[in-house]
Each structure stands twice: as structure tokens, then as C-alpha cells.
Scaffold this motif. Sequence first.
Motif, short mmCIF file in Angstrom:
data_model
loop_
_atom_site.label_atom_id
_atom_site.label_comp_id
_atom_site.label_asym_id
_atom_site.label_seq_id
_atom_site.Cartn_x
_atom_site.Cartn_y
_atom_site.Cartn_z
N GLU A 355 0.86 -1.18 0.00
CA GLU A 355 0.00 0.00 0.00
C GLU A 355 0.89 1.23 0.00
O GLU A 355 1.88 1.30 0.73
CB GLU A 355 -0.88 0.02 1.27
CG GLU A 355 -2.03 -0.94 1.24
CD GLU A 355 -3.24 -0.37 0.52
OE1 GLU A 355 -3.40 0.87 0.51
OE2 GLU A 355 -4.02 -1.16 -0.04
N LYS A 839 -10.30 -2.72 -5.52
CA LYS A 839 -10.15 -1.36 -4.98
C LYS A 839 -11.19 -1.08 -3.90
O LYS A 839 -11.38 0.09 -3.54
CB LYS A 839 -10.34 -0.35 -6.11
CG LYS A 839 -9.19 -0.27 -7.09
CD LYS A 839 -9.39 0.91 -8.01
CE LYS A 839 -8.54 0.75 -9.24
NZ LYS A 839 -9.21 1.27 -10.43
N ASN A 842 -10.60 1.53 -1.66
CA ASN A 842 -9.68 2.50 -2.24
C ASN A 842 -10.24 3.14 -3.48
O ASN A 842 -9.49 3.63 -4.31
CB ASN A 842 -8.40 1.75 -2.63
CG ASN A 842 -7.24 2.31 -1.86
OD1 ASN A 842 -7.24 3.50 -1.56
ND2 ASN A 842 -6.28 1.46 -1.56
N LEU A 843 -11.55 3.10 -3.63
CA LEU A 843 -12.14 3.64 -4.85
C LEU A 843 -12.68 5.04 -4.55
O LEU A 843 -13.50 5.21 -3.64
CB LEU A 843 -13.25 2.70 -5.33
CG LEU A 843 -13.74 2.91 -6.75
CD1 LEU A 843 -12.61 2.71 -7.76
CD2 LEU A 843 -14.90 1.98 -7.07
N ASN B 27 -3.45 -4.68 -10.76
CA ASN B 27 -4.61 -3.97 -10.21
C ASN B 27 -5.53 -4.88 -9.40
O ASN B 27 -6.48 -4.41 -8.82
CB ASN B 27 -5.40 -3.30 -11.34
CG ASN B 27 -4.71 -2.04 -11.83
OD1 ASN B 27 -4.08 -1.34 -11.05
ND2 ASN B 27 -4.82 -1.77 -13.11
#
Lengths: 927, 59
Positions: A355, A839, A842-843, B27
Amino acid sequence: MNVDLCVGCGACAEKCPGKFDDTYNAGLIKRTAIYVEYPQAVPLKYGINPDVCLKLTKDKCGNCQDVCPANAIDYTQTEETITINAGSIIFSPGFTAFNPSKFDNYNYAGFPNVVTSMEFERILSATGPTMGHVTTFPGLPLKPKKKKDKLLAEKRKDPKKIAWFQCVGSRDINKCDNPYCSSVCCMYAVKEAIIAKEHAGGDLDCSIFYMDMRTPGKDFEKYYQNAKEKHGINFIRSKVHSVTQNPDTNDLDIRYVDEMGQIIDDTYDMIVLSVGLEISEETKDLAQKLGIDLTPGGFCKTGSFEPVTSSRDGIFVSGVFNNPKDIPESVLDASAAASAAGDALSRARDTLTLELEKAKEINVAGERPRIGAFICDCGSNIKGVVDCEAVTQYARTLPYVEFADEAMYACSQDAQNKMVEYIKEKKLNRIVVAACTPKTHEPLFQETLSNAGLNKYLFEMTNIRNHNSWVHKNNPDIATQKAKDLVRMAVAKAALAEPLKEEKIDVNDSVVVIGGGLAGMASAKSLATQGYKTHIIEKKEKLGGEAHKLYKTAQGEDVQTHLDELIKEIEQNENITVHCNTSLESVDGFVGNFKSTLKTNGKELDLEYGVAVLATGAKAFVPDEYEYGKDDRIITSLDLDKMFKENDAGLDAINSAVFIQCVGSRQPDRPYCSRVCCTHSIDNAIELKERKPDMDVFIIYRDIRTYGEKELLYKKARELGVIFFRYDVDQKPEVSIKNDKLLIELIDHVLNQPIQIEADLLTLATAIVPRKDEKLANFFKVPLNDEGFFVEKHAKLGPAEFATDGVFLAGSGHYPKPVNEAITQGRASASRALTLLAKKDNLFTSGVVASADPLKCSECGVCVSICPYSAPGFMTDGRFEGKARVNAVLCKGCGLCVASCRSGALHLRGFDTSQIFSQIFALGEVV
Amino acid sequence: MSNKLTGSVVVIGGGISGMLSALDLANSGYYVYLVEKGPSIGGVMAQLDKTFPTNDCAM
């Protein structure tokens, strides 16, 4: 070359005397021994070819080390061996273009105006050796030095007639060992002909000599028809025997036999050989080292049901190495291989990734702007034209500018580190960078701001390179003045910049897959394996979809056995819930937050989920011609599959079987190719022949489209004695039943005579038609094309997703496809969805979004109707009920609504009206 | 086979396919090594002028 130090300025290449073939330009020109492949190369780092470098070969020269401003040249570097520990391997080594030098009949090696399609691609390119100008003798230097070259260059002209020869190095076991079809050449030849006409003007005569036109991809058939009808490109069905050269003019004389059997002589200025795709010996060796099995054509052996999995555990394959294919299919392969590699490692997910640590954001609210301006030289790119020192001096005089500095490369790591220090030391709260394009470099500078604790939107970039030094090379004074203007404008805008907030998007991490066919199941299986709760919604009573009707795949696998296994796996997977007999009644929400009501046998169920995969498939066309429905002997391809599956006793009684291709496809009301039918009929013809070798089997076709290694089936069918007749769409075969005889009449294209076949079985290769599900399309705000297939995000680079965030696409609802391609796209859609689900915490939305001021909103609704992303809506409750509100999650920051708002209620954050005006006023200021 | 899985993937080949595999994996939580023989990534697609059937610029 020390790549960490190289800044890509190009000073070295200017002084390098070494030369070798520029492979990027297909060998048409030479490049220096120290080089980048092309100006946009990533990484933009120079490298030395040790075979031609004078320093490394003869210990002479050393120019590059002398001129390198970054001390990046290191002649002592040697090859290093690095050991990597990895859980999976994805092998995508690509292809090499076939080298036609060994074909003496076309004399590519001897005739300067016979070129390969790869060379022609570079001739058409604006960045190529002729800068897009189509010319004969493309391999000659622009200013030749050798006497021989000078003489040839005098004959150089703009061609008036160009011919493309298809299947050079493909579908050929006579002159080379490539029995397969390379899948892409028909389309690229059509494209090259269209673009050549665009570049050269309308009177350029383009002819494509072909065996079968193979345009079986999405929107390909229309492209081909347009080439004929709109662009006037000639298509000639013939294989040209040989080429000779007129020794005086270097024009090329060809001789061929047309379809009527006439020998025709013609002359062309240029000939393009449409070369096929090959797997290099180097790749084959590497494949052997990796221990993976290859097909006879040298491609990787994969199964239809695991289409990206090699024969060796843990090694996955994608791209042309996994059978010849075009870009969108390679893109699907790429994501599918990622999904397969990830499935194998799902337990170890997130164990090796880190991260990013974020610096705490400094609150600058209410502070007076303290602007830092950084002027980049870009080596000599900017400084060679613009007086950067003067621009920097000037920047220091502008309002609110506390600090200005010039950098040789503002993007280099040390310049970035310095920027962080200056921000802290000078307490800067807005940053302006005058350099290259924000398209490539804005994210980098914004990251630097974040690292220094500044909100990344307190940043303004102005382009004094592409828009200035590059276009005003001959006017350095004016360019310097323009750079000052641009900096003044950027400073004026930056002074008004406010920190913007990126809203967190909550992501519900369960998935809904609509459609339980092969594509939907493949998608669900991968998502579930990687740990996500997945719901499959199937309207029928069981999973499997159209695959239940299929007998064998093109590779000969039994479909039903594999299908049963897959269904069992799906049903046993604890992360998958299957909803059969179920319809989707409603969809609300947006990416990360969808809500739906399902209806199963009359019972309703509400479901919340974060992403959706649309895998609704397609269906077989019901024929309305060829006497279908009037006689039991006239059936469809799927009916014949059913007979094979059930081992129908009637099969033994057949002595003559006929297939008619393109039933419902490639005609005005359905102008696309259904992609699978040629292979399907040929496969079934082989099955009939193998069951009963003395049976007469005929296939009546328009073009045989057995792309890739499916071509080998076509070859096998011919070897088994299957007879092929071609027909034209305006002269379709005629079917009649007379005295209980089933008769098929057609004009034979070789004899130009009518012939009649009496058949015991007529199989119609019917089109695949989309479900045209407008209700579903409206639910998810995704488009359908004219034919009713879903329109993907990007024809090349986004084939498994929609432009609507959080909605993905797989299967024949996108375009008709065989088993292996449906599964590939299913996996690909899963992989694309995984990148979004990963994500979860984390979006964020972008900071650059529109917002509405309810006090000014007049409720006219223009913003609601104009937005292509459905971001604005009316508030339904509270004090401002009926006023517009913009959903930041859906907003893409395009500004359409802002420009159309007649009340001035809408504002685009980061580009507010005051900021835009301040820039315009700053431009008008006299310096 | 040992029970310990390594959460990283080697992608061999930096053409359009290799690059996109690498991006998808990175990703979605896997560490990726993208290995390319040449000096830059992009592969054959970077050499193409336009792409069919949309005639978009390949670069």
C-alpha cells in the motif's frame, strides 16, 4: 546505459555514427547504434546495440559518453542473470511477420516496389520514414548518397495503382509450411487500401487479390462492404502466379487467372504482400524450455474449455502465440490469462503488493496563494528554442509567485525530490509547472504534490513544449514570449485553485452475472474462485445456455461432457448462488452500489451488488428461405448437432448431404458475418464423411472463413472429399421439392453452368442473432448497436466491459463466437471486474466533477438530458426537492452540463468560471 | 507441491497482450514482473498506423 540516469534527451543519438536497420520502421531506414525504438517509447530510455556500437566493437568513438548530460552511458555493463520467484507465468511472446524473401515468384528481395504489409504500415504512418506519404521505392533514403540509389530515386513517383496479395505465408504448404490462416491479413489489407486512398487521393487504384475474404469480426463485414462500395477498392478472387519487373520503369507486371478462367495481364506501381503471422524459432525453443505443448503450426496447444491454459500447470498463454488473432482478441486473451493466473494464486492475493503511504494533507484554506513555478528545459527540447531563464525570471515577477526555478528535466526523480523540499521550505501552496503535456505528466507532478502534503488539485500545468517550442522552432523570440504568456495564464488560474475532495465510493463486493451460459459461468467461476460472492441469474430452468445444443468443438472436444462438469463445479462452488427461472425486474444505483429485484417463479428477491456482468448470449436464426419448415430433410446446423448427439439412426440412410452457408448472415437485413458457421458446417461435414466415407457431402458457401488453425479443418474436409461450391449473394442456390426429391440448384462458379444436386439432407448454416434486450440495456444504461449486439467500451482495448463503470460484458451478446472465445471473454470480464473489486476500500471519485448550486437551479432539466453518463438528477426530498444534483460517482468532469446550464447553477470543480476567465484575462494583459 | 503460494506472476512479453495481463494482475493484488526482450514495451501494435475497423490511431 544506466536507465535510472537516462533522461531520454537524445543528445547521444545526434552524435552517434553507428548505423543498423530500424526494425520499428520494418527495416526501411537505418537507426543509430544508440537509440530509442520510437519517440513515444516506454520507457523512454536509450539503449546501445552492442553489435554495431563503434566503442563496444572497436573501442573507437565514445561520443555518446562525451555528450550525455546525465552521465548515463556505461560501456562496462554486462549481461546479468536475475532469478525471480513467481506463482504463475503468463507467456505472451507474440509473433514475427512472415519473411517473403524465399518466394521467388514475387521477388520481394529483388524488386524495390514489392513491399510487405508491415513496411506499408510504416509508409502510411505519419511517424514513418515517408511521413505518411505513399511513394514508390520506399526503402531508398530520402536523400540517397550511392550512385545506384540516386538513379533509382529519379524514378520515384506517387503510385497510381497498388495491389495487395493475400495469404503470403498463410494457407500455404506449397511454398512454405504454414497451413493455417493468419486471421488478420484480410482486414489489415482492406484497412491499408482505404488509408492509402485517403493519403494519396481518390484516384489511387487499389486492388486486393484474395482466395476468401475473411472478415468474421465485429463490424468487419461492414468495413469490407464499405471498402468496395464507398471507397471503390477492387476485390479480385485470384492467386497471382508471378510478378515481373519492367527494367526501365520498375513497374510491376502481373499475370493471373480470373474466376472465369481468363488469363489477365496487368501492371501495378507497387505490390504489397499481405504477410502472415508466424511463431519464431526462438519462441518455439523457449516454449520447449518451458515444457509446453505446441500445435502443428507452432502455436500453443490449449483446450476450448480452458482456452488460455497451457499443457503445463501454472503456465498460461495469451495473444497470437495462442493462435493467430487480432488486437481485441489478444486483449481478451490478456485479461483471461490474468484471471486464470490469479485463480491459481487466489490464496496468496495481496501478499506481495504494498500500500502506498500517503502524507498528511496540509490545510491551506484561507491562506494567501503562495505559488511555486517550475520551468522545464526538457533537455534541448524546450531550451533549444525558448529562453527558459528569461521565462523563469519573468515568472518571479507575477502576482502570488513566491518562488520560481528552472529544471533541466522537471520530471526527473531528483527534480521531483527538490520540488518536495521547496514546497516545504517556502511554504508553497499552489504549484505551476511549465513543461510538456499534462496528458502524460500531470499524474506524476500531482503525486509529488501529494508527497509534499499538498492537495493534488492545487496544481496547474502548461505545455510550453508541444504547443510552443515544437511548433515555433524557427521563431525563438516569439516562442519565448508565448511561453511567458502561457505561464502568466497558468499562474492566474492556479491562484484561484481550491483543494478538491475525492469522495470515497463504497463498493459492495458481490457480483451479479446475468446469463448462465458458457461465458457467464466462466466469469462467475473465476470471480468466485478469487473470493467474491457471485449470483448467476438465468431465465431458463438450468445453466448451460445454447451450449446444450452443441455436439463438438472445433478441436473435437465433446461439448456435453465438459458442460456438465462446468455446471457441476458452478453448483458446488460455495461462493456462487444460482438463480434459475429468474428474471431481472429492476436495476437501480451505480458502480459499487447496484440494487435489483429478481423474480423467481413469481417470488421476488432484492439483491445488492457492486458489479454486473452481462452474458446474455444470442440465439440461432430461424430461416425464412430455402423451403425451411416444409420438409423434414431441411434442417439447421443445431438440428444436425442434435442428430449426432443422439446418434440418430436416420444418419445412416443419408447418401447425399448438402450444407448452405450464410443463411441469414452477410445480407442487407443482417450485414454481419456470424463467425462460427463455416467451421461448424465443415466440422459436421467431416463427421458425416468419417461416419460414412462414401457419402456425397457438399458445402455451398460464399467465403470460407476458417480463421486461425481452423483452416486445418477446411483442408481435412477437402482431403476427405467434401465438395465446395461457391455462390454469390445475388445468385443464391435454389431449393425445391419435386416428386419427393429434395433438389438444390446453383450456378457453379468454375464451370459457369447451372448444376443440380439431389440431397437426402440439407443443413442450413443459420445466422446467430442477438437477443436485442433493450430492457436490460436501459437498466444498466449500456448501448446496443444497429443489429442489437451490446456495444463495448472500446472496440480494440475494452472488449469485455462497458463505458458504464462497473458493468462488464461477455459472450455472444457482444458478437457471435465459438465455445473457446465465449469462455475467454467470460474470464476476461471477470478479470476486468476483479480490478475494480480489488479497490474496494480505495475507490474514489475524481475531484474534477460538476456540482449544482440549488439556490440558482431553475429545475429546467437541461443538465439531466444532456449528460451522457446520467450523473445529474433531481433531488427527491428535503429542502431542495426538485433541484438538480450531480452524482459525483457517475460524473466524468466533461463540463457539458456546466456549459448548458442557463441559470449558472452548475460549476465544474477545478475549472470554475472564475478560473477560466482569469486565464483569458491574463492572456489579454499587455506585458 | 508445497502449501505456500507466491502471490506474484511473471508475464513474458510486453506486447499489447502482455501489458494488459500485467495491468489486470497488478490492479487485482498480484505482484507482476513484466519481462520484455526489447528496449521498450508496446510490441507490434506500436508499429501499426491505424487499427481496423474504427481506423483509430494504433499508438
